[in-house]
Structures are given as structure tokens and as C-alpha cells.
Design an enzyme around this catalytic site. Structure first.
Site, PDB file in Angstrom:
ATOM      1  N   ASP A   1      42.254   7.147  47.305  1.00 42.70           N
ATOM      2  CA  ASP A   1      41.650   6.802  48.593  1.00 42.70           C
ATOM      3  C   ASP A   1      42.301   7.625  49.713  1.00 42.70           C
ATOM      4  O   ASP A   1      41.851   7.590  50.860  1.00 42.70           O
ATOM      5  CB  ASP A   1      41.722   5.295  48.876  1.00 42.70           C
ATOM      6  CG  ASP A   1      43.135   4.759  48.935  1.00 42.70           C
ATOM      7  OD1 ASP A   1      44.087   5.506  48.615  1.00 42.70           O
ATOM      8  OD2 ASP A   1      43.299   3.574  49.305  1.00 42.70           O
ATOM      9  N   SER A   2      43.323   8.441  49.365  1.00 41.55           N
ATOM     10  CA  SER A   2      43.833   9.446  50.300  1.00 41.55           C
ATOM     11  C   SER A   2      42.739  10.449  50.660  1.00 41.55           C
ATOM     12  O   SER A   2      42.916  11.242  51.591  1.00 41.55           O
ATOM     13  CB  SER A   2      45.050  10.164  49.708  1.00 41.55           C
ATOM     14  OG  SER A   2      44.767  10.655  48.412  1.00 41.55           O
TER      15      SER A   2
ATOM     16  N   ASP B   1      40.649   5.242  42.418  1.00 46.36           N
ATOM     17  CA  ASP B   1      41.419   4.334  43.288  1.00 46.36           C
ATOM     18  C   ASP B   1      40.474   3.293  43.884  1.00 46.36           C
ATOM     19  O   ASP B   1      39.460   3.661  44.497  1.00 46.36           O
ATOM     20  CB  ASP B   1      42.028   5.173  44.431  1.00 46.36           C
ATOM     21  CG  ASP B   1      43.429   4.750  44.819  1.00 46.36           C
ATOM     22  OD1 ASP B   1      43.986   3.818  44.208  1.00 46.36           O
ATOM     23  OD2 ASP B   1      43.980   5.396  45.742  1.00 46.36           O
TER      24      ASP B   1
ATOM     25  N   LYS C   1      42.881   2.256  39.715  1.00 46.04           N
ATOM     26  CA  LYS C   1      44.169   1.918  40.318  1.00 46.04           C
ATOM     27  C   LYS C   1      43.922   0.969  41.481  1.00 46.04           C
ATOM     28  O   LYS C   1      42.916   1.089  42.184  1.00 46.04           O
ATOM     29  CB  LYS C   1      44.894   3.175  40.811  1.00 46.04           C
ATOM     30  CG  LYS C   1      46.282   2.887  41.397  1.00 46.04           C
ATOM     31  CD  LYS C   1      47.099   4.141  41.617  1.00 46.04           C
ATOM     32  CE  LYS C   1      46.749   4.890  42.880  1.00 46.04           C
ATOM     33  NZ  LYS C   1      46.868   4.063  44.121  1.00 46.04           N
TER      34      LYS C   1
ATOM     35  N   GLU D   1      46.312  -1.452  44.602  1.00 46.52           N
ATOM     36  CA  GLU D   1      47.615  -1.647  45.238  1.00 46.52           C
ATOM     37  C   GLU D   1      48.063  -3.106  45.143  1.00 46.52           C
ATOM     38  O   GLU D   1      47.241  -4.028  45.200  1.00 46.52           O
ATOM     39  CB  GLU D   1      47.542  -1.222  46.723  1.00 46.52           C
ATOM     40  CG  GLU D   1      47.283   0.275  46.901  1.00 46.52           C
ATOM     41  CD  GLU D   1      47.294   0.713  48.360  1.00 46.52           C
ATOM     42  OE1 GLU D   1      47.562  -0.114  49.262  1.00 46.52           O
ATOM     43  OE2 GLU D   1      47.026   1.908  48.603  1.00 46.52           O
TER      44      GLU D   1
ATOM     45  N   GLU E   1      55.730   4.088  45.240  1.00 46.08           N
ATOM     46  CA  GLU E   1      55.562   4.969  46.391  1.00 46.08           C
ATOM     47  C   GLU E   1      56.634   4.706  47.444  1.00 46.08           C
ATOM     48  O   GLU E   1      56.809   3.571  47.897  1.00 46.08           O
ATOM     49  CB  GLU E   1      54.157   4.794  46.999  1.00 46.08           C
ATOM     50  CG  GLU E   1      53.951   5.667  48.244  1.00 46.08           C
ATOM     51  CD  GLU E   1      52.512   5.900  48.643  1.00 46.08           C
ATOM     52  OE1 GLU E   1      51.606   5.578  47.870  1.00 46.08           O
ATOM     53  OE2 GLU E   1      52.309   6.427  49.748  1.00 46.08           O
TER      54      GLU E   1
HETATM   55  N1  LIG Z   1      48.266  13.723  52.970  1.00 49.18           N
HETATM   56  C1  LIG Z   1      48.703  12.537  52.522  1.00 49.18           C
HETATM   57  N2  LIG Z   1      49.773  12.493  51.701  1.00 49.18           N
HETATM   58  C2  LIG Z   1      50.240  11.289  51.246  1.00 49.18           C
HETATM   59  O1  LIG Z   1      51.213  11.304  50.452  1.00 49.18           O
HETATM   60  C3  LIG Z   1      49.591  10.104  51.663  1.00 49.18           C
HETATM   61  C4  LIG Z   1      48.457  10.213  52.504  1.00 49.18           C
HETATM   62  N3  LIG Z   1      48.059  11.427  52.929  1.00 49.18           N
HETATM   63  N4  LIG Z   1      47.777   9.119  52.927  1.00 49.18           N
HETATM   64  C5  LIG Z   1      48.083   7.838  52.353  1.00 49.18           C
HETATM   65  C6  LIG Z   1      49.522   7.708  52.091  1.00 49.18           C
HETATM   66  C7  LIG Z   1      50.405   7.676  53.336  1.00 49.18           C
HETATM   67  N5  LIG Z   1      51.646   8.224  52.816  1.00 49.18           N
HETATM   68  C8  LIG Z   1      52.819   8.386  53.550  1.00 49.18           C
HETATM   69  C9  LIG Z   1      52.755   8.903  54.820  1.00 49.18           C
HETATM   70  C10 LIG Z   1      53.925   9.094  55.570  1.00 49.18           C
HETATM   71  C11 LIG Z   1      55.143   8.745  55.034  1.00 49.18           C
HETATM   72  C12 LIG Z   1      56.363   8.930  55.866  1.00 49.18           C
HETATM   73  O2  LIG Z   1      56.435   9.879  56.614  1.00 49.18           O
HETATM   74  N6  LIG Z   1      57.344   7.998  55.821  1.00 49.18           N
HETATM   75  C13 LIG Z   1      58.557   8.057  56.616  1.00 49.18           C
HETATM   76  C14 LIG Z   1      59.528   7.000  56.120  1.00 49.18           C
HETATM   77  C15 LIG Z   1      60.787   6.931  56.951  1.00 49.18           C
HETATM   78  C16 LIG Z   1      61.643   5.711  56.648  1.00 49.18           C
HETATM   79  O3  LIG Z   1      61.114   4.580  56.528  1.00 49.18           O
HETATM   80  O4  LIG Z   1      62.862   5.888  56.521  1.00 49.18           O
HETATM   81  C17 LIG Z   1      59.177   9.440  56.593  1.00 49.18           C
HETATM   82  O5  LIG Z   1      59.677   9.882  57.616  1.00 49.18           O
HETATM   83  O6  LIG Z   1      59.175  10.086  55.517  1.00 49.18           O
HETATM   84  C18 LIG Z   1      55.211   8.231  53.739  1.00 49.18           C
HETATM   85  C19 LIG Z   1      54.033   8.070  53.001  1.00 49.18           C
HETATM   86  C20 LIG Z   1      51.491   8.616  51.442  1.00 49.18           C
HETATM   87  N7  LIG Z   1      50.062   8.827  51.309  1.00 49.18           N
HETATM   88  C1  LIG Z   2      49.200   9.080  46.476  1.00 41.83           C
HETATM   89  C2  LIG Z   2      48.498   8.220  45.496  1.00 41.83           C
HETATM   90  C3  LIG Z   2      49.413   7.359  44.712  1.00 41.83           C
HETATM   91  C4  LIG Z   2      47.342   7.454  46.083  1.00 41.83           C
HETATM   92  O1  LIG Z   2      47.227   6.258  45.999  1.00 41.83           O
HETATM   93  C5  LIG Z   2      46.266   8.216  46.745  1.00 41.83           C
HETATM   94  O2  LIG Z   2      46.283   9.462  46.737  1.00 41.83           O
HETATM   95  O3  LIG Z   2      45.354   7.564  47.283  1.00 41.83           O
HETATM   96 MG   LIG Z   3      45.640   5.438  47.150  1.00 41.74          MG
END
Ligand SMILES: Nc1nc(=O)c2c([nH]1)NC[C@@H]1CN(c3ccc(C(=O)N[C@@H](CCC(=O)O)C(=O)O)cc3)CN21
Ligand SMILES: CC(C)C(=O)C(=O)O
Ligand SMILES: [Mg+2]
EC number: 2.1.2.11
Length: 296
Positions: free
Chosen positions: A75-76, A114, A144, A146, A213
Site C-alpha cells: 500500500d506504499s 497488501d 499481508k 498490519e 518495521e
Molecule cells: N517511500 C516509502 N518508503 C517506506 O519505507 C515507506 C513509505 N514510503 N510509506 C509507508 C511507510 C512509511 N515508512 C517510514 C517513513 C519514515 C520513517 C522515518 O523517517 N522514521 C524516523 C524515526 C525516528 C525515531 O523515531 O527515532 C527516522 O528519522 O528515521 C520510517 C518509516 C516506511 N514506509
Molecule cells: C514496506 C512494506 C513492508 C509495506 O508494507 C509496503 O510497502 O506497503
Molecule cells: Mg504496507
């Protein structure tokens, strides 16, 4: 090759040892589609495997030719392919159409669809209706969804009904409005224990694998060693049984900021932009089309 294949057929997957070429998930030679049973035996062999998202037939065919054994129609697609802000607006229609395209573009990979936000939260019956649609209309081999303990009843009914389920715990992006962002999950002793309970709950409910994740690497390692089903990490460190990345992140095509856990293996945004600019300049300058591109 350890044995002769029947004339006209590809080598089958019944190797004689742990490293039999037909058996390896990545680098294997089997021509039939990979199944959830192949995934289970990879953990027994201690074999790590790669997973990528895919949202269209052409891209999926590239990954299939390379031998990527499992693809997720994530779903990304919401933020990576359809121009939404997050995964939340994605619908069953969108996931179904793009999952069907990915199935058509592949021969070997296990395709996981998803379940989008709102398609399974009402309960097991709604989850079964949504998953059945993805299996029948798109032809996916698994779905899949969540959630850990909170989604165990949904997982159980799907598995009892014959639909393999990949679970997803830790950071669950469909809850972005509840989190207020995408914070790391499972930090601290209490949160780590809850993560372990969630992972055990989805295993007990019958999931064949579980995505972890954005959790601390040490916690992901502990979960991985505690389960008999494989863990698929994304931002979860090196000790998971498998890894998954959003393909546009992996290839450097995603616009704007990508999560810190991403490693970019190409700069497709730059490459594609360069190609489009060169084409445009040729058209404006009259260099394209040339004689060899024209008919007489
Ligand atoms: N392009 C893309 N990649 C992804 O991996 C992704 C998506 N979109 N969309 C749905 C989710 C959103 N995701 C994400 C997006 C941002 C962070 C992130 O930047 N997290 C912080 C955490 C910091 C903390 O809590 O310490 C970071 O700075 O990394 C993590 C997962 C993973 N998924
Ligand atoms: C990053 C994976 C685990 C996902 O759920 C997605 O791409 O939607
Ligand atoms: Mg997903």
C-alpha cells in the site's frame, strides 16, 4: 545439477541438499512459482532472502528475471505510485488492479498483496472478503495485513480459509494519524516485550512470515530467534531472516526524503531525468527524429 530433468522441462526444485540450486529462494533455478512452503524451508536452512515492492508489470518482470523471490504489492503505492500523502487513502480497487498487473508480469516470484487501510479492521469476515477478492481477481499467492495481537483473529480466519498471510508488526504505517508520524517502535523493555507478544500472536494465528518495521536491531534479532516463521525486516537491522525495501527507495527514484534505513542502489531519478532532458533538447533542437527514425 544433480539429476537429469525430463525432456523439455526446466529442472525441478527437488534438490538433494540444503544448497540444491532449485531450492534456494534467491539464485534458485526452479521455474514454478515460489510458495509459502519454500519460504518456510529457507528459515530451516538459515538462508536469507530479499523482498521488494512492485506496483506494475514491467518493473515486476525486471525483478522476476533477476530472481527476487517475493514481491509485495504494498500500500506504499499510495505515496510512491499514486501521489497520495500516505498509505491511508489506498483502496481495494487500486490494490487489486496493480496486484493483477504484478502477477501478470512475473513467473516465479510469490506475489503478496497488501490489504489497505479499512479493508480488514472491521473484523475477520471483512478481512476474508477483502483477501478473497485479491486472491480471485488479482491472483496473488498471499496477503499481508498490519497489526499483532489486534489482528490475530483476522489472520486465523484467512489461514483457515486457505489464504497464506504475511503479518506486519512494529511500525504499522496505516496508523500514521495515531502515531503522528513514523516513530521507531519497540524501544524500551515494555515496548520490546509487547513487540515479542505481537510477533508470537501472529505466528500462533498461522502467519507464514512477519514484517518487522522500524524497530531496534537488537529487538528484531531477539524476535527472529524466538519465532519459527521468518521475520522480514525493514529498518529492523541485520538479524532478520529476510529484508524488504520499497523499490523506488532502493533504486533512488522516490521524490524527496527517504527513511534513514534505506540504501539506494541506483540513482534512477537522476538517470531518468537526464534521459527526459536529452530527449526534450533533441526535439527542440531538431536532432530527433533523424533519418534512421523516419519512414520513406
Ligand atoms: N517511500 C516509502 N518508503 C517506506 O519505507 C515507506 C513509505 N514510503 N510509506 C509507508 C511507510 C512509511 N515508512 C517510514 C517513513 C519514515 C520513517 C522515518 O523517517 N522514521 C524516523 C524515526 C525516528 C525515531 O523515531 O527515532 C527516522 O528519522 O528515521 C520510517 C518509516 C516506511 N514506509
Ligand atoms: C514496506 C512494506 C513492508 C509495506 O508494507 C509496503 O510497502 O506497503
Ligand atoms: Mg504496507
Amino acid at each position: 545439477m544433480t539429476h537429469v530433468s525430463p525432456a523439455g522441462k526446466q529442472p525441478d526444485s527437488s534438490g538433494t541438499g540444503p544448497s540444491a540450486a532449485g531450492k534456494a529462494l534467491y539464485g534458485g533455478t526452479g521455474s514454478r512459482r515460489i510458495t509459502v512452503r519454500d519460504i518456510a524451508s529457507a528459515k530451516e536452512r538459515g538462508e536469507k532472502w530479499p523482498m521488494l515492492t512492485a506496483y506494475d508489470a514491467m518493473t515486476a518482470s525486471v525483478f522476476d528475471e533477476v530472481g527476487i523471490p517475493v514481491m509485495l504489492v504494498g500500500d506504499s503505492m499510495g505515496n510512491c505510485h499514486l501521489g497520495y500523502e500516505s498509505t491511508v487513502p489506498v483502496t481495494m480497487d487500486e490494490i487489486t488492479i496493480l496486484s493483477a498487473a504484478v502477477v501478470r508480469g512475473t513467473k516465479r516470484a510469490l506475489i503478496v498483496g497488501d490489504l489497505p487501510f479499512g479493508s480488514y479492521q472491521e473484523g475477520p469476515v471483512q478481512a476474508l472478503r477483502s483477501a478473497t477478492r485479491l486472491v480471485k481477481e488479482a491472483g496473488v499467492g498471499a496477503v499481508k495485513l498490519e497489526g499483532g495481537e489486534r489482528s490475530a483473529d483476522q489472520i486465523q480466519l484467512l489461514v483457515e480459509s486457505g489464504i497464506p498471510v504475511m503479518a506486519h508488526v512494529g511500525l504499522t504505517p496505516q496508523s500514521v494519524h495515531a502515531y503522528g508520524g513514523y516513530p521507531v517502535q519497540g524501544r524500551g523493555e515494555e515496548a520490546a516485550q509487547q513487540l515479542l507478544r505481537d510477533a508470537k500472536a501472529v505466528q500462533d494465528a498461522g502467519a507464514f512470515a512477519v514484517v518487522l518495521e522500524t524497530v531496534p536491531a537488537e529487538v528484531a534479532g531477539e524476535v527472529t530467534r524466538s519465532l519459527h516463521i521468518p521475520t522480514v525486516g525493514i529498518g529492523a537491522g541485520p538479524d532478520c531472516d529476510a529484508q524488504v525495501l520499497v523499490w523506488t527507495d532502493m533504486a533512488g527514484l522516490t521524490a524527496g526524503r527517504v527513511p534513514r534505513f534505506v540504501k539506494q542502489y541506483a540513482q534512477l531519478r537522476q538517470t531518468l531525468g537526464d534521459a527526459a532532458r536529452a530527449y526534450a533538447e533533441d526535439v527542440v533542437g531538431g536532432a530527433y527524429p533523424a533519418a534512421e527514425h523516419s519512414f520513406r
